[in-house]
Design a protein around this motif. Structure first.
Motif, short mmCIF file in Angstrom:
data_model
loop_
_atom_site.label_atom_id
_atom_site.label_comp_id
_atom_site.label_asym_id
_atom_site.label_seq_id
_atom_site.Cartn_x
_atom_site.Cartn_y
_atom_site.Cartn_z
N GLY A 1 86.18 -44.35 16.09
CA GLY A 1 86.07 -45.80 16.07
C GLY A 1 84.82 -46.29 16.77
N MET A 2 84.50 -45.71 17.91
CA MET A 2 83.29 -46.10 18.62
C MET A 2 82.05 -45.77 17.81
SD MET A 2 81.60 -47.44 21.06
CE MET A 2 82.82 -47.78 22.34
N LEU A 3 82.04 -44.60 17.16
CA LEU A 3 80.90 -44.23 16.33
C LEU A 3 80.71 -45.21 15.18
CD1 LEU A 3 78.63 -42.31 15.53
CD2 LEU A 3 80.34 -40.89 14.35
N TRP A 4 81.82 -45.59 14.54
CA TRP A 4 81.72 -46.54 13.41
C TRP A 4 81.18 -47.88 13.89
CZ3 TRP A 4 83.62 -51.31 12.11
CH2 TRP A 4 83.47 -51.69 10.78
N LYS A 5 81.67 -48.34 15.02
CA LYS A 5 81.21 -49.63 15.55
C LYS A 5 79.73 -49.60 15.89
CE LYS A 5 85.68 -51.02 17.51
NZ LYS A 5 86.42 -51.29 18.77
N PRO B 1 68.73 -44.32 28.64
CA PRO B 1 69.70 -44.07 29.71
C PRO B 1 70.72 -45.19 29.88
CG PRO B 1 67.51 -43.44 30.44
CD PRO B 1 67.34 -44.12 29.11
N LEU B 2 70.28 -46.44 29.80
CA LEU B 2 71.21 -47.56 30.00
C LEU B 2 72.31 -47.55 28.96
CD1 LEU B 2 71.70 -50.06 31.77
CD2 LEU B 2 70.40 -51.39 30.11
N GLY B 3 71.97 -47.28 27.70
CA GLY B 3 72.98 -47.21 26.65
C GLY B 3 73.89 -46.01 26.80
N ILE B 4 73.30 -44.86 27.17
CA ILE B 4 74.10 -43.65 27.37
C ILE B 4 75.13 -43.85 28.46
CG2 ILE B 4 74.00 -41.23 28.10
CD1 ILE B 4 71.19 -41.13 26.81
N GLN C 1 72.95 -42.59 18.41
CA GLN C 1 72.81 -44.04 18.37
C GLN C 1 72.19 -44.58 19.65
OE1 GLN C 1 73.44 -45.89 15.60
NE2 GLN C 1 73.88 -43.93 14.61
N CYS C 2 72.38 -43.85 20.76
CA CYS C 2 71.74 -44.25 22.02
C CYS C 2 70.30 -43.77 22.10
CB CYS C 2 72.53 -43.70 23.21
SG CYS C 2 74.22 -44.31 23.30
N TYR C 3 69.97 -42.74 21.37
CA TYR C 3 68.61 -42.27 21.14
C TYR C 3 67.79 -42.16 22.43
CZ TYR C 3 64.92 -41.21 17.80
OH TYR C 3 63.97 -40.56 17.03
N GLU D 1 57.87 -38.67 19.46
CA GLU D 1 57.10 -37.65 20.15
C GLU D 1 56.55 -36.63 19.16
OE1 GLU D 1 57.56 -34.48 23.85
OE2 GLU D 1 59.27 -35.71 23.21
N GLY D 2 55.25 -36.38 19.30
CA GLY D 2 54.60 -35.40 18.45
C GLY D 2 54.23 -35.92 17.07
N GLU D 3 54.53 -37.18 16.79
CA GLU D 3 54.21 -37.76 15.49
C GLU D 3 53.29 -38.96 15.69
OE1 GLU D 3 55.17 -36.34 12.79
OE2 GLU D 3 56.63 -34.94 13.59
N ASP D 4 52.85 -39.54 14.60
CA ASP D 4 51.99 -40.71 14.70
C ASP D 4 52.64 -41.91 14.03
OD1 ASP D 4 51.85 -39.87 12.11
OD2 ASP D 4 49.67 -39.95 11.93
N HIS D 5 53.95 -41.94 14.01
CA HIS D 5 54.64 -43.10 13.45
C HIS D 5 55.73 -43.57 14.41
CE1 HIS D 5 56.75 -39.51 11.83
NE2 HIS D 5 57.83 -40.20 12.11
N PHE D 6 56.16 -44.80 14.18
CA PHE D 6 57.11 -45.46 15.06
C PHE D 6 58.46 -45.61 14.35
CE2 PHE D 6 53.02 -46.58 16.63
CZ PHE D 6 53.17 -46.79 17.99
N ILE D 7 59.48 -45.83 15.17
CA ILE D 7 60.80 -46.10 14.63
C ILE D 7 61.47 -47.12 15.53
CG2 ILE D 7 61.91 -44.22 15.92
CD1 ILE D 7 63.73 -43.81 13.48
N SER D 8 62.25 -48.00 14.94
CA SER D 8 63.00 -48.95 15.75
C SER D 8 64.22 -48.26 16.33
CB SER D 8 63.42 -50.16 14.89
OG SER D 8 64.20 -49.75 13.80
N HIS D 9 64.45 -48.46 17.61
CA HIS D 9 65.55 -47.81 18.30
C HIS D 9 66.89 -48.32 17.77
CE1 HIS D 9 68.17 -46.54 21.58
NE2 HIS D 9 67.22 -45.70 21.94
#
Length: 1216
Positions: free
Chosen positions: A544-548, A523-526, A518-520, A637-645
């Motif tokens: 519980g943290m994972l579910w939230k 660094p700030l989120g990790i 989920q932090c993907y 990385e290594g692909e040509d498509h995007f994803i929302s974090h």
């Protein structure tokens, strides 16, 4: 303070930061007790001004104490204000009475502290200010120089002032001694000679000093500039080389362990001095020698880049700076260190003076730049480094204040006029060779408005921002993107910040890995999540943290920081589009210009809703580009498509409106209860759940609801009619990818409905009458396989602009339908009837099959008339093949007589297909008349060309496809030649041929080509020759060959001695005539080879064969070796081949293999380093003979046996 007491400390008052104040003159300085003594003694050479007020007794004691210590001693009498103690930059141009009196300087200027290095290359500019009587050139060797002229020699510009470790003295008998870059000892010191041989005054009345500089006192600059053979050398090249050599001298202490660089530096310095000697002796230089000056500058810059930022380097210049090192944090991963080195290397280049560092919030841009700040502080190239954190409430005035505080311009606050303040800042920083760092810049500004003097050889600017657009508008010459951490570095950072004190329990570690996803890599989120989870050992708390996190039910500080990226978009339209993407496409990975996203914007009227389809798409592309530049998408990385974090999505849930209900992808099995359906609700997102039905009794009263997303509820079969009773304001209804069988009748009364999305509703068979849906603009029935009856009243949908009937039971449009849909812009239908093309007046995007060439040509003409940018036309294609290409403009022709971009009117319709001039992908089969492609085109936009079964094609001919990237030719039995030698395809990257019976070799010229695929070419004996490979396809990386019966070698012809190829991959299969794949001498020319696979080649006896007098070679980068079904293979190589990088070895069905002969690197205990994976069949393993006595025992525990060949690993090698 030092431990040993020194009596001279009593004459100063010690301050903070190693500063002290003189008790006599009350001036503040810094440094050790030696500098105190120099100040009191009035002795030059220590970079400090002598005290004018100290009494003679203290001065005498100080001078005695410095005997033998300093670089020079003052001989100027009791007042001790020696010329040698003055900075040459600030010597006055007015000369006082007396031939040996010092020039007058101001106290303020004299207090400047600078480190000098002597170079015999004084600037001509300041001498010109004093006056030169003639421009004639007189050699400088063995000249007699009057004292006043010597003083003029000492007046050098600030650019050259750093050339002296000791200042020039005004007394006879003292010479300027070079340090490090000294003139060769075998030659005489010309400055010393000039001082010793001073004649009397010239051109002056008795008793007056000479105030002119004689013609024979010309600097090297003047000499060179005046000689015809050296014209222009001084103006640009020589001063640059001189300054870089000075920097190199200052840095030689950092090069102690870099012997090779030192040798290179000494060579350059020697050649430089030989040219200086030539100038002085009056000899001219050859043009090639003059050119070498610029080459020297580049070589020195290269040395500086390697040696200038060594960790831990300290110099006198660094200790004298005003700025202090910043407190830094330890960075994770090798990429961070590489980024730091990259920024530092850019700062060393003269031509680069504005650098932009960008990336989404929380990636560590500031942390990386703090390390850069400290590295620069340790480098004598720059005078100082100034760190500015840009105020969030940005204004030019506030930024000026911040910069003034950093650079020590104290009086700026008294001036309130922004333009005058800019001038003051510009003057103050103009002469500084420093770095200005602007951290967290979120909007651009004009540097002239602030007063930042960015220019070559002066101040450099480095900025961090969350927006690539800011980098562009700030005219950054280099853009450095900070990327997300990879999985391994993310886990390292998480463990480091968690401080668990041991290994995590397995169950918690698995949950932690999911949390980390989920932090993907942010660094700030990790760091925040790891900090929150410290001390938590209970599994349920981790769950519980994972579910939230998964359901966006937790408030994190990182969301507040990420919100700045959203706010910095600045455009409310772009912000609305961003939130729409996040809420509608939570788990969607999409391309940078995905039309699906833009169509969704159009559905929501987020792009204005008025204009042609192309105009709306252009607006959509602008929005997507702003989101990309604002770092709200992340390229995988290594692909040509995007994803929302994932954390970006979490932030979007924080900023979303309270009028939105967002319960997507939560595993819901029932529709939310009616209490959630408030009166003010505007948008509802329930996609991706497991809702089975919407039963009777749920009738939400939401008159303001405009969007309802129930798509991807794969179990949804029925919706009760009561549900839509009070949803009269609904504009977008998305039921795509559900099991619904029919639409409830109340939907047909939704008069505000503009988009009805039913894509992939495979069970849908009935839609009630739609005549009342007067506002409907979009109807998407793609993939509704059971739908075959036209809804009643469909011809009345006059506002319809988008209709998709592909994948339904409609083979053609219902009779008369298209004639009434006068505003249709987008049409996707399985087949177009004859005559219907004339009714598509406003259609801009057309996707359909066409039964004959006449209708096809008519469609092409109206597409060109409408300037259509999106289409897929299929001629004589009976099946509805899925879209195989990502391009927007595609033509697929199964059979025709001929093709051309321009078709003469008299032959049009005679089986000749007309091609749109802007086509991007062209696939043509069975073209019966063309013998070459020279008459096809020009097609300036075409990127892919696929030719199949052209009976008469003998050569490609002169191609007019300048942007072609992929070329595929299949079953053209008469094709013998590809291109003429002078014909180039500059953009071609992929070339594939199959079933070409007459082709014997590849002679295609393509400098960008990276992949060649050859299949079933029975006459081909070699793929390419070495000379052609080196000159015409130099960037080739992968060769894949299959079923070539006569193939003898991959690359043929004599092996040139000076060729290095970029080949990384060889794949050979079913080529039975080959005996040897490569030879030892060939390996020298393919040093980048990484992956080698050979299978089902019945004649191969050895993979790497011998050549005379060569039994050892190396494949330093080989990582994968795959050998299968090679019945004659006896040895992998004749001789020994070093393989230091091998990781995967897979050998099977090679019954005669006895020797592997791959030399692996050895461990400390003498055992060979095992590869990461070793697969081999038992019989082959037992029969192997080993050169190394410990090889078998070392690999025994690693080897994995198989009785049967495992699934092939070709995916390791295939490069697309």
């Amino acid at each position: 303070m030092p431990k040993e007491k020194d009596s001279f400390r009593e004459h100063v008052e010690f301050l903070l930061n190693n500063k002290w104040k003189c008790n006599f003159c009350n001036k503040e300085y810094g440094g050790s007790v030696t500098r105190i003594k120099a100040h009191l003694a009035g002795v030059g050479g220590y970079g400090i001004h002598g005290c004018n007020i100290v009494n003679s007794e203290v001065r005498s004691e100080a001078q005695k104490a410095l005997k033998g210590k300093g670089p020079v001693e003052s001989r100027n009498g009791p007042e001790g204000n020696a010329l040698g103690s003055l900075h040459p930059r600030f010597i006055s141009s007015s000369i006082t009475q007396g031939p040996h009196q010092p020039m007058i300087v101001s106290d303020e200027d004299a207090c400047r502290e600078t480190s000098f290095t002597a170079m015999p290359h004084p600037s001509f500019d300041v001498i010109s200010a004093v006056g030169i009587g003639s421009s004639a050139s007189i050699p400088l060797h063995e000249t007699n120089v009057p004292s006043q002229s010597l003083l003029a020699q000492n007046m050098i510009s600030q650019r050259d002032s750093s050339s002296y470790t000791q200042q020039p003295q005004s007394q006879v008998g003292y010479s300027i001694r070079p340090w490090n870059l000294s003139y060769p000892s075998s030659s005489r010191d010309l400055a010393s000679e000039a001082l010793i041989n001073m004649p009397g005054p010239v051109n002056a009345e008795d008793g007056d000093p000479n105030t002119e500089v004689p013609q024979d006192v010309r600097t090297d600059d003047a000499l060179v500039d005046s000689r015809p053979s050296s014209c222009g050398l001084v103006d640009q090249n020589t001063p640059t080389l001189k300054r870089k050599l000075e920097e190199l001298s200052n840095r030689e202490a950092d090069m102690d362990e870099l012997e090779a660089w030192c040798r290179k530096a000494e060579r350059i310095k020697g050649e430089y001095w030989s040219m200086v000697q030539a100038y002085r002796e009056g000899r001219s230089l050859a043009p090639q020698q003059i050119k070498r000056v610029d080459d020297f500058s580049k070589e020195v810059e290269d040395i500086l880049g390697h040696c200038g930022f060594q960790k831990g380097s300290t110099t006198y210049a660094a200790r004298c700076r005003k700025s202090s090192p910043l407190v830094t944090t330890e960075l994770v991963g090798e990429n961070s260190e590489e980024t730091i080195k990259r920024i530092c290397a850019y700062l060393m280049k003269d031509e680069i003076f504005i650098i932009g560092i960008y990336g989404m919030t929380g990636l560590g841009k500031t942390a990386i730049l703090m390390h850069v700040h400290n590295r620069i502080l340790g480098n004598p190239t720059f005078d100082d480094v100034f760190w500015i954190t840009v105020p969030r409430k940005f204004s030019v005035y506030e930024l000026q204040d911040e910069i003034a505080n950093a650079v020590g311009l104290e009086n700026l606050s008294k001036d309130k006029d922004v333009k005058r303040r800019a001038c003051a800042l510009n003057r103050h920083m103009k002469e500084k060779r420093a770095v200005l760092i602007l951290d967290d810049l979120w909007m651009h500004f004009e540097i002239e408005d602030v007063g930042i003097p960015i220019e070559k050889g002066g101040l450099k600017l480095v900025l961090t921002t969350q927006s690539l657009d800011v980098c562009h508008k700030m005219l950054c010459q280099k853009h450095i993107k900070i990327d997300l951490l990879d999985k391994q570095d993310s886990w390292s950072l998480f463990e480091q910040k968690l401080c668990f004190g041991g290994e995590l329990p397995l169950e918690i570690e698995e949950i932690a890995q999911s949390i980390l996803y989920q932090c993907y890599g942010l660094p700030l989120g990790i760091i925040e999540i790891a900090t929150r989870m410290r001390g938590m050992g209970e599994v349920h708390k981790w769950r519980g943290m994972l579910w939230k996190l998964t359901n966006s039910k937790v408030e994190l500080d990182v969301f507040k920081r990420l919100k700045l990226n959203y706010m910095n978009l600045g455009d409310s339209q772009v912000q609305r589009c961003f939130l729409h993407l996040i809420l509608c496409f939570k788990f969607l990975e999409f391309g940078p210009n995905d039309t699906k996203l833009i169509e969704s914007f159009i559905d929501e009227s987020l792009l204005g809703g008025i204009g042609t389809r192309q105009e709306l798409h252009d607006q959509g592309y602008i929005v997507l580009d702003k989101l990309r530049k604002g770092c709200l998408w992340e390229l995988i990385e290594g692909e040509d498509h995007f994803i929302s974090h994932p954390l970006i999505r979490g932030m979007a849930h924080v900023v979303k409106s309270t009028t939105h209900m967002v319960k997507d992808n939560m595993g819901l099995k029932e529709i939310p209860e009616e209490e959630f359906w408030t009166y003010h609700l505007e948008k509802v997102f329930l996609q991706g759940n497991y809702i089975k039905e919407i039963p009777y009794g749920i009738s939400p009263n939401c008159p303001k609801l405009t969007r309802l997303s129930l798509n991807d509820n794969v179990s949804l079969e029925a919706i009760h009619e009561s549900f839509f009773k009070h949803l009269n304001g609904l504009k977008v209804l998305d039921l795509s990818n559900t099991k619904i069988t029919k639409l409830p009748y109340p939907i047909t009364h939704l008069q505000s409905l503009e988009a009805l999305l039913l894509r992939e509703c495979k069970e849908l068979s009935f839609i009630p009458g739609v005549q009342k849906l007067g506002s409907l603009k979009k109807l998407d029935l793609n993939g509704c396989a059971m739908f075959g009856k036209v809804p009643e009243g469909m011809e009345m949908l006059v506002k319809l602009t988008y209709l998709n009937l592909v994948g339904t039971r409609f083979k053609t449009s219902p009779e008369g339908l298209l004639r009434n849909l006068v505003n249709l812009q987008y049409l996707e239908i399985q087949c177009l009837r004859e005559g219907e093309e004339v009714k598509l007046e406003k259609v801009e995007a057309l996707y359909c099959s066409i039964p004959n060439v006449e209708i096809f040509n008519a469609c092409v003409r109206f597409l060109e008339r409408n300037s259509s940018q999106r289409y897929q036309l299929k001629l004589n294609v009976s099946t509805n093949d899925p879209l195989r290409y990502r391009s927007e403009r595609i033509i697929i022709i199964k059979s025709c007589r001929s093709i051309a971009a321009r078709v003469a009117r008299e032959i049009a319709g005679d089986g000749h297909a007309l091609l749109p001039k802007n086509v991007e992908v062209l696939e043509v089969g069975r073209c019966s008349r063309l013998t070459s492609l020279c008459k096809v085109g020009p097609l300036m936009n075409m990127k892919e060309l696929h030719i199949e079964e052209w009976e008469k094609l003998e050569e490609l001919g002169a191609l007019h496809f300048p942007h072609l990237q992929r070329l595929k030719i299949i079953r053209c039995s008469k094709l013998k030649h590809l291109l003429n030698e002078m014909q180039w395809l500059p953009c071609l990257q992929w070339f594939e041929i199959q079933d070409l019976e007459e082709l014997e070799g590849i002679n295609i010229a393509a400098p960008s080509l990276t992949n060649i695929v050859v299949d079933k070419c029975p006459k081909m004996k070699r793929v390419v020759v070495w000379e052609w490979l080196a000159t015409h396809i130099p960037n080739l990386k992968c060769i894949r060959i299959c079923d070539c019966e006569k193939l003898e070698e991959i690359i043929g012809g004599p092996v040139p001695s000076d060729v290095t190829c970029f080949l990384t991959t060889f794949m050979i299969s079913r080529c039975n005539n080959m005996r040897v794949l490569l030879t030892h001498d060939m390996l020298l020319h393919v040093p980048l080879l990484q992956k080698l696979t050979v299978q089902e080649c019945k004649g191969v006896e050895v993979i790497i064969g011998h050549v005379p007098n060569m039994t050892h070679s190396s494949i330093p980068n080989l990582t994968h070796l795959f050998l299968k079904n090679l019945p004659e293979l006896k040895s992998i190589c004749d001789g020994i081949v070093n393989c230091v990088s091998i990781q995967y070895i897979d050998i099977s069905e090679c019954p005669k293999l006895k020797r592997i002969s791959l030399q692996l690197p050895q461990l400390d205990d003498g055992h060979p380093t095992p590869p990461r994976s070793l697969w081999i069949d038992q019989h082959t393993w037992d029969s192997l003979e080993w050169d190394h006595p410990l090889a078998r025992s070392s690999l025994q525990c690693l080897v994995q046996f198989r009785g049967k060949y495992p699934p092939p690993i070709l995916h390791f090698f295939y490069t697309d």
